[in-house]
Write a protein that holds these residues in place. Structure first.
Motif, PDB file in Angstrom:
ATOM      1  N   ILE A 504       0.469   4.648   6.911  1.00 39.28           N
ATOM      2  CA  ILE A 504      -0.374   5.484   6.039  1.00 39.28           C
ATOM      3  C   ILE A 504       0.200   5.561   4.628  1.00 39.28           C
ATOM      4  CG2 ILE A 504      -1.203   6.843   7.989  1.00 39.28           C
ATOM      5  CD1 ILE A 504       0.604   9.125   7.060  1.00 39.28           C
ATOM      6  N   THR A 505       1.407   5.009   4.432  1.00 41.26           N
ATOM      7  CA  THR A 505       1.987   4.972   3.086  1.00 41.26           C
ATOM      8  C   THR A 505       1.851   3.567   2.503  1.00 41.26           C
ATOM      9  OG1 THR A 505       4.199   4.433   3.935  1.00 41.26           O
ATOM     10  CG2 THR A 505       3.663   6.753   3.640  1.00 41.26           C
ATOM     11  N   ALA A 506       1.652   3.516   1.166  1.00 44.06           N
ATOM     12  CA  ALA A 506       1.550   2.235   0.457  1.00 44.06           C
ATOM     13  C   ALA A 506       2.898   1.948  -0.180  1.00 44.06           C
ATOM     14  CB  ALA A 506       0.447   2.299  -0.597  1.00 44.06           C
ATOM     15  N   ASN A 507       3.635   1.017   0.395  1.00 45.86           N
ATOM     16  CA  ASN A 507       5.019   0.794  -0.030  1.00 45.86           C
ATOM     17  C   ASN A 507       5.133   0.200  -1.425  1.00 45.86           C
ATOM     18  OD1 ASN A 507       6.048   1.574   2.600  1.00 45.86           O
ATOM     19  ND2 ASN A 507       5.149  -0.338   3.323  1.00 45.86           N
ATOM     20  N   LYS A 508       4.148  -0.607  -1.808  1.00 46.47           N
ATOM     21  CA  LYS A 508       4.256  -1.308  -3.084  1.00 46.47           C
ATOM     22  C   LYS A 508       4.220  -0.364  -4.278  1.00 46.47           C
ATOM     23  CE  LYS A 508       2.295  -5.652  -1.382  1.00 46.47           C
ATOM     24  NZ  LYS A 508       1.187  -6.614  -1.476  1.00 46.47           N
ATOM     25  N   SER A 509       3.629   0.817  -4.086  1.00 42.89           N
ATOM     26  CA  SER A 509       3.494   1.747  -5.214  1.00 42.89           C
ATOM     27  C   SER A 509       4.408   2.961  -5.092  1.00 42.89           C
ATOM     28  CB  SER A 509       2.032   2.192  -5.344  1.00 42.89           C
ATOM     29  OG  SER A 509       1.578   2.746  -4.123  1.00 42.89           O
ATOM     30  N   SER A 510       5.381   2.931  -4.176  1.00 38.56           N
ATOM     31  CA  SER A 510       6.295   4.055  -3.999  1.00 38.56           C
ATOM     32  C   SER A 510       7.275   4.145  -5.168  1.00 38.56           C
ATOM     33  CB  SER A 510       7.081   3.910  -2.689  1.00 38.56           C
ATOM     34  OG  SER A 510       6.223   3.965  -1.586  1.00 38.56           O
ATOM     35  N   LYS A 511       7.605   5.386  -5.594  1.00 36.39           N
ATOM     36  CA  LYS A 511       8.634   5.617  -6.606  1.00 36.39           C
ATOM     37  C   LYS A 511       9.958   5.820  -5.893  1.00 36.39           C
ATOM     38  CE  LYS A 511       8.103   8.428  -9.936  1.00 36.39           C
ATOM     39  NZ  LYS A 511       7.816   9.702 -10.639  1.00 36.39           N
ATOM     40  N   TYR A 610       9.453   8.498  -2.983  1.00 33.27           N
ATOM     41  CA  TYR A 610       8.358   9.447  -3.166  1.00 33.27           C
ATOM     42  C   TYR A 610       7.079   8.736  -2.724  1.00 33.27           C
ATOM     43  CZ  TYR A 610      11.839  12.016  -5.772  1.00 33.27           C
ATOM     44  OH  TYR A 610      12.981  12.696  -6.121  1.00 33.27           O
ATOM     45  N   ASN A 611       6.636   9.103  -1.553  1.00 29.78           N
ATOM     46  CA  ASN A 611       5.552   8.359  -0.899  1.00 29.78           C
ATOM     47  C   ASN A 611       4.245   8.415  -1.675  1.00 29.78           C
ATOM     48  OD1 ASN A 611       6.940   7.460   1.452  1.00 29.78           O
ATOM     49  ND2 ASN A 611       6.888   9.549   2.233  1.00 29.78           N
ATOM     50  N   ASP A 612       3.612   7.293  -1.710  1.00 25.78           N
ATOM     51  CA  ASP A 612       2.255   7.180  -2.253  1.00 25.78           C
ATOM     52  C   ASP A 612       1.359   6.775  -1.085  1.00 25.78           C
ATOM     53  OD1 ASP A 612       0.045   6.999  -3.784  1.00 25.78           O
ATOM     54  OD2 ASP A 612       0.669   5.228  -4.924  1.00 25.78           O
ATOM     55  N   TYR A 613       0.478   7.670  -0.680  1.00 20.02           N
ATOM     56  CA  TYR A 613      -0.334   7.410   0.507  1.00 20.02           C
ATOM     57  C   TYR A 613      -1.500   6.475   0.189  1.00 20.02           C
ATOM     58  CZ  TYR A 613       2.424  11.016   2.697  1.00 20.02           C
ATOM     59  OH  TYR A 613       3.484  11.716   3.200  1.00 20.02           O
ATOM     60  N   ARG A 614      -1.935   5.798   1.209  1.00 26.72           N
ATOM     61  CA  ARG A 614      -2.978   4.787   1.019  1.00 26.72           C
ATOM     62  C   ARG A 614      -4.271   5.406   0.495  1.00 26.72           C
ATOM     63  NH1 ARG A 614      -1.163   0.048   2.694  1.00 26.72           N
ATOM     64  NH2 ARG A 614       0.316  -0.053   4.437  1.00 26.72           N
ATOM     65  N   LYS A 615      -4.970   4.610  -0.278  1.00 22.69           N
ATOM     66  CA  LYS A 615      -6.242   5.035  -0.864  1.00 22.69           C
ATOM     67  C   LYS A 615      -7.235   5.409   0.239  1.00 22.69           C
ATOM     68  CE  LYS A 615     -10.042   3.239  -3.682  1.00 22.69           C
ATOM     69  NZ  LYS A 615     -10.599   2.046  -4.376  1.00 22.69           N
ATOM     70  N   GLY A 616      -7.863   6.565   0.084  1.00 23.42           N
ATOM     71  CA  GLY A 616      -8.888   7.001   1.028  1.00 23.42           C
ATOM     72  C   GLY A 616      -8.338   7.617   2.302  1.00 23.42           C
ATOM     73  N   LEU A 617      -7.012   7.908   2.366  1.00 24.67           N
ATOM     74  CA  LEU A 617      -6.403   8.433   3.593  1.00 24.67           C
ATOM     75  C   LEU A 617      -7.028   9.761   4.019  1.00 24.67           C
ATOM     76  CD1 LEU A 617      -4.127   8.308   5.777  1.00 24.67           C
ATOM     77  CD2 LEU A 617      -2.719   9.629   4.177  1.00 24.67           C
ATOM     78  N   SER A 618      -7.124  10.705   3.082  1.00 21.35           N
ATOM     79  CA  SER A 618      -7.648  12.039   3.408  1.00 21.35           C
ATOM     80  C   SER A 618      -9.090  11.960   3.918  1.00 21.35           C
ATOM     81  CB  SER A 618      -7.570  12.930   2.170  1.00 21.35           C
ATOM     82  OG  SER A 618      -8.047  14.223   2.466  1.00 21.35           O
ATOM     83  N   VAL A 677      -5.915   5.758  24.178  1.00 21.41           N
ATOM     84  CA  VAL A 677      -5.141   5.866  22.948  1.00 21.41           C
ATOM     85  C   VAL A 677      -5.218   4.603  22.095  1.00 21.41           C
ATOM     86  CG1 VAL A 677      -2.840   6.274  21.981  1.00 21.41           C
ATOM     87  CG2 VAL A 677      -3.545   7.486  24.049  1.00 21.41           C
ATOM     88  N   LEU A 678      -5.498   4.809  20.806  1.00 18.89           N
ATOM     89  CA  LEU A 678      -5.378   3.762  19.800  1.00 18.89           C
ATOM     90  C   LEU A 678      -4.126   4.044  18.988  1.00 18.89           C
ATOM     91  CD1 LEU A 678      -6.282   1.480  17.829  1.00 18.89           C
ATOM     92  CD2 LEU A 678      -7.709   3.179  16.683  1.00 18.89           C
ATOM     93  N   MET A 679      -3.207   3.086  18.917  1.00 16.90           N
ATOM     94  CA  MET A 679      -1.987   3.222  18.124  1.00 16.90           C
ATOM     95  C   MET A 679      -2.098   2.327  16.904  1.00 16.90           C
ATOM     96  SD  MET A 679       1.104   4.442  17.702  1.00 16.90           S
ATOM     97  CE  MET A 679       2.366   4.035  16.485  1.00 16.90           C
ATOM     98  N   VAL A 680      -1.845   2.904  15.720  1.00 16.90           N
ATOM     99  CA  VAL A 680      -1.861   2.144  14.475  1.00 16.90           C
ATOM    100  C   VAL A 680      -0.459   2.189  13.892  1.00 16.90           C
ATOM    101  CG1 VAL A 680      -2.972   1.832  12.236  1.00 16.90           C
ATOM    102  CG2 VAL A 680      -4.245   2.891  14.103  1.00 16.90           C
ATOM    103  N   GLY A 681       0.193   1.025  13.815  1.00 11.25           N
ATOM    104  CA  GLY A 681       1.571   0.973  13.344  1.00 11.25           C
ATOM    105  C   GLY A 681       1.826  -0.236  12.472  1.00 11.25           C
ATOM    106  N   ASP A 682       3.115  -0.446  12.137  1.00 14.89           N
ATOM    107  CA  ASP A 682       3.464  -1.552  11.245  1.00 14.89           C
ATOM    108  C   ASP A 682       3.858  -2.810  11.994  1.00 14.89           C
ATOM    109  OD1 ASP A 682       6.036  -1.082  12.155  1.00 14.89           O
ATOM    110  OD2 ASP A 682       6.681  -0.022  10.352  1.00 14.89           O
ATOM    111  N   GLY A 683       3.880  -2.767  13.337  1.00 17.66           N
ATOM    112  CA  GLY A 683       4.155  -3.961  14.119  1.00 17.66           C
ATOM    113  C   GLY A 683       5.619  -4.283  14.286  1.00 17.66           C
ATOM    114  N   LEU A 684       6.527  -3.491  13.679  1.00 15.01           N
ATOM    115  CA  LEU A 684       7.957  -3.784  13.766  1.00 15.01           C
ATOM    116  C   LEU A 684       8.634  -2.783  14.690  1.00 15.01           C
ATOM    117  CD1 LEU A 684      10.168  -5.633  12.667  1.00 15.01           C
ATOM    118  CD2 LEU A 684      10.498  -4.021  10.797  1.00 15.01           C
ATOM    119  N   ASN A 685       8.834  -1.549  14.203  1.00 14.38           N
ATOM    120  CA  ASN A 685       9.438  -0.511  15.040  1.00 14.38           C
ATOM    121  C   ASN A 685       8.495  -0.051  16.142  1.00 14.38           C
ATOM    122  OD1 ASN A 685      11.699  -0.545  13.427  1.00 14.38           O
ATOM    123  ND2 ASN A 685      11.008   1.145  12.141  1.00 14.38           N
TER     124      ASN A 685
END
Length: 791
Positions: A504-511, A610-618, A677-685
């Protein structure tokens, strides 16, 4: 002499005089196969179907060429150490007994570790120990038990299968015969009177019979074979009523012209077979088209890092890889192509290919195969050949990684077809009995018309065409599903669990800010090279932020999932990860996600994200909350709890400081309570959680870290459209149900006209393929309209 059939293959064994265990056999070959199965406790092969085997052929010396290593190399799909994988085409595969015996080859040959049958393709994929079992010995065994493979080096080298044109030949013959029979029938249709008709009508009738014989015994043979195999297995498949209708028409027509009591129904008979084959040909072409379209799914967004000649790193799509390219493979990344290891220490997990999790170490100059996963930091490789993404897709869809999940609508289709066939036979019998009493001249037409018009082909086509077309559409929308059954599972879910970091976080735009003791040049260099080997979202973000440094090969590298990374170079040691992992006990709770650093067991400081959450998350969560229970489960601390509470709907469960095993257990608990259950993850951890869930979706940031555990890959740019994709899967199930309704409606109307004697068999034969076509058209149009609503 009493007629006896071979216990193994079903052929005549009355003259052979060969018996064993009080069972007759037609030859010593069949007897030997039975002995092999008996000795290895595989005699229950015969419980699945009576006389399922084939008479083994004499193959002495036929496959000696397989002892030539250069030839065998071209046939192997995978060869590393003692592991060999080969896929063989076996034409004799035809029933459940075949599947059972071929998937139990390890009981006949202990050096075979696994064998998986693709029934539709008639292939078996065999994994075996090549140091203890030769390819020739493997093929010889298959021949001895009656499953001789078809091996053609030309086919293997070109990558093309032999095209089966038999249906075209049969369709051409049936069409030719149908046209001539109709032409010969015109004089009697037009009731031409006089000496001309009296003189030539018998010639015309026997010519019609002559044209009909090859139609029945050649063009229509597949229907008889399928019906026979079904009845022998005590199953009523959809070809039983068709074969019965053709038989009745042919026997009745032959009897009429032999006894000179009528002209018969040869026109209806040849027309019936022609239109049946026409419908079958149409279905095959449509399936082939869907299969071709589905191949585009192989271009799912695997990104890979390419190293240019001047050392610059750039991310490219995997299908842009060319022979001779230099690639960077990070920890936990899949190797997308066959390549040569140039630098770095490789420890490869080939479970993606073989299903076995034992790792193998490789040194510089060794060959690495596509599908292996690097587990020991970063390596550089040189490409031997361009990527075959269809191969990676095949690995992803391998049955080795399938969990036994329900496939309810496929089962529903099969049940409907089975019960429908029984109902059709009963209706045909009752209607014919009525007309034999009321008007015997119509009885035959009624019987054949009922059998033809009520074929459940349209019902059987509903699910595969709907799900197959939606699979293609979702692929174009950058939502890549492993197979069509995932759509069915996605339609059933009622609980959605999200990972936080990288999902749910956008890593490319994190501060990112740094607090702590200044790092020396050597420490920064070691940190940069350590992060270079990791695919964790925080590692990738931090790696991109740091200044460029000299690339070095680390002495040691270990990534502890859910904790952090440690590496050594010369005398320097570094740890990057959680505060506990680096040995720093902090009493002050951090309000943000942080990555801590220690070198040579001395704490240096932390990088705060400082997390920047993905567009349209809310908006996405508010929409999902209306229909689903939502939860966020993260391995990070609870510093973001207040922000997420404000951002997300009330009663969204938030769990922090969760290890990978905790995520898996959390999902397992909810499933025990009846949740889907639907799990949405990053595929690594999240590999364990993705595997445990009913549907696991890996979010792709254009990186190559997905695993066989995930059921789908969602491009990160489409994250805010997740609700629409789930909604589309539910709509697909509604389309299937509506197509069932249309099929039943068509059959009820058709049966009314057939039972009342108002429908000629040839008209029924025309309407039957048209009903199948109408279902395909309906499902295609409906799913395409559904696709247009997706963005």
């Amino acid at each position: 002499m009493k007629h006896k059939t071979c216990f193994h293959c079903g052929l005549d064994a009355s003259k052979s005089g060969i018996t064993f265990d009080d069972k007759p056999f037609c030859c010593n070959g069949c007897k030997t196969v039975y002995e092999i199965f008996s000795i290895n406790d595989l005699s229950c092969y015969y419980d699945l179907q009576a006389a399922p085997g084939a008479t083994p052929k004499e193959i002495e010396g036929k496959y000696d060429f397989l002892n030539n290593d250069a030839i065998a190399e071209k046939l192997f799909e995978f060869k590393d150490g003692d592991v060999r994988i080969i896929t063989l085409y076996i034409p004799h595969i035809h029933c459940s007994s075949c599947i059972w015996i071929l998937e139990n080859l390890n009981k006949l040959l202990p050096n075979v570790s696994s064998s998986l049958v693709n029934f539709g393709e008639k292939t078996v994929r065999i994994t075996y120990n090549g140091n203890k079992l030769s390819l020739k010995s493997l093929v010889d065994l298959l021949c001895r038990i009656g499953y001789e493979p078809y091996i053609s080096l030309e086919n293997y080298e070109s990558g093309k299968k032999k095209i089966d044109r038999s249906i075209i030949y049969k369709l051409g013959l049936a069409g030719f015969a149908f046209g001539y029979v109709m032409f010969l029938s015109f004089p009697e249709y037009l009731q031409v009177e006089g000496i001309w008709l009296e003189k030539y009508k018998h010639v015309f009738r026997w010519l019609m019979f002559t044209f009909s014989v090859p139609v029945v015994f050649y063009a229509a043979q597949d229907y008889f074979i399928s019906a026979y195999k079904g009845l022998r297995s005590k199953l009523l498949n959809i070809d039983v009523p068709i074969a019965l209708g053709i038989s009745v028409l042919f026997i009745r027509s032959t009897a009429e012209i032999t006894l000179d009591i009528g002209t018969g129904f040869f026109d209806s008979l040849t027309g019936l077979v022609f239109f049946l084959l026409l419908g079958k040909y149409f279905q095959q072409k449509t399936y082939a088209f869907l299969s071709f379209e589905r191949d585009y799914k192989s271009y799912f967004p695997i990104g890979i890092t390419k190293i240019s000649t001047n050392g610059e790193e750039s991310s490219i799509q995997v299908y842009d890889i060319e022979k001779g390219d230099r690639l960077l493979i990070r920890n936990e990344e899949l190797i997308p192509v066959d390549c040569i290891l140039m630098t770095g220490r490789a420890r490869i997990d080939y479970s993606f290919v073989t299903g076995e999790s034992e790792t193998v170490s490789k040194k510089s100059g060794d060959k690495l195969f596509a599908g292996g996963k690097q587990l020991n930091g970063v390596i550089e490789v040189e490409v031997l050949k361009s990527v075959e993404q269809s191969y990676l897709t095949q690995l992803w869809s391998n049955d080795v990684f399938k969990i036994n999940k329900e496939n309810a609508f496929t089962t529903l289709t099969n049940k409907i077809s089975k019960h429908f066939t029984i109902a059709v036979l009963l209706i045909a019998a009752m209607a014919t009995s009525f007309w034999l009493v009321y008007d015997a001249s119509k009885a035959l037409n009624v019987f054949t018309a009922v059998l033809i018009i009520a074929c459940p082909c349209a019902i059987a086509l509903s699910a595969p065409f709907t799900l197959g077309n939606l699979l293609r559409i979702l692929g174009k929308k950058k939502f890549y599903l492993k197979n069509a059954s995932v759509i069915e599972q996605l339609a059933k879910i009622n609980t959605i669990i999200f990972d936080k970091t990288g999902t749910i976080t956008a890593n490319k735009s994190s501060k990112i800010t740094y607090e702590g003791e200044r790092l020396s040049k050597e420490e920064e260099e070691l940190l940069k090279n350590t992060l270079r080997g990791s695919n964790h979202p925080l590692s990738r973000a931090l790696y991109s932020m740091l200044d460029e440094h000299k690339i070095v090969t680390l002495n040691d590298y270990k990534e502890h999932l859910g904790k952090g990374i440690e590496a050594t170079f010369n005398t320097h040691k570094i740890k990057v990860g959680s505060a506990t992992f680096v040995g720093h006990d902090t009493l002050q709770a951090s309000t943000n996600t942080a990555v801590h650093i220690s070198t040579n067991n001395n704490y240096k400081g932390k990088f705060t994200f400082y997390n920047d959450y993905r567009k349209g998350l809310s908006k996405l969560f508010k929409t999902l909350k209306q229909d689903y229970d939502l939860a966020i489960i993260s391995g990070d601390n609870d510093g973001e709890k207040d922000n997420l509470t404000k951002l997300l709907p009330t009663k969204t469960k938030l769990l922090f400081n969760q290890k990978p095993d905790d995520k898996l257990e959390y999902i397992k608990y909810h499933q025990s309570e009846g949740a889907k259950v639907l799990m949405v993850g990053d595929g690594l951890n999240d590999a364990g959680a993705l595997a445990q869930s009913d549907v696991g979706i890996a979010i792709s940031e254009n990186v190559n870290v997905f695993s066989p555990a995930c059921d789908a890959i969602l491009d990160a740019s489409k994250f805010n459209h997740l609700y629409n994709y789930i909604k589309a899967s539910k709509s697909a199930i509604k389309i299937i149900k509506w197509s069932f309704v249309l099929s039943f409606f068509y059959n009820i109307i058709g049966l009314y006209f057939a039972v009342t004697g108002q429908l000629a068999p040839v008209i029924a034969a025309i309407l039957m393929p048209l009903s199948s076509i109408s279902i395909v058209v309906f499902t295609t149009i409906a799913t395409n309209l559904l696709g247009r609503k997706l963005t």
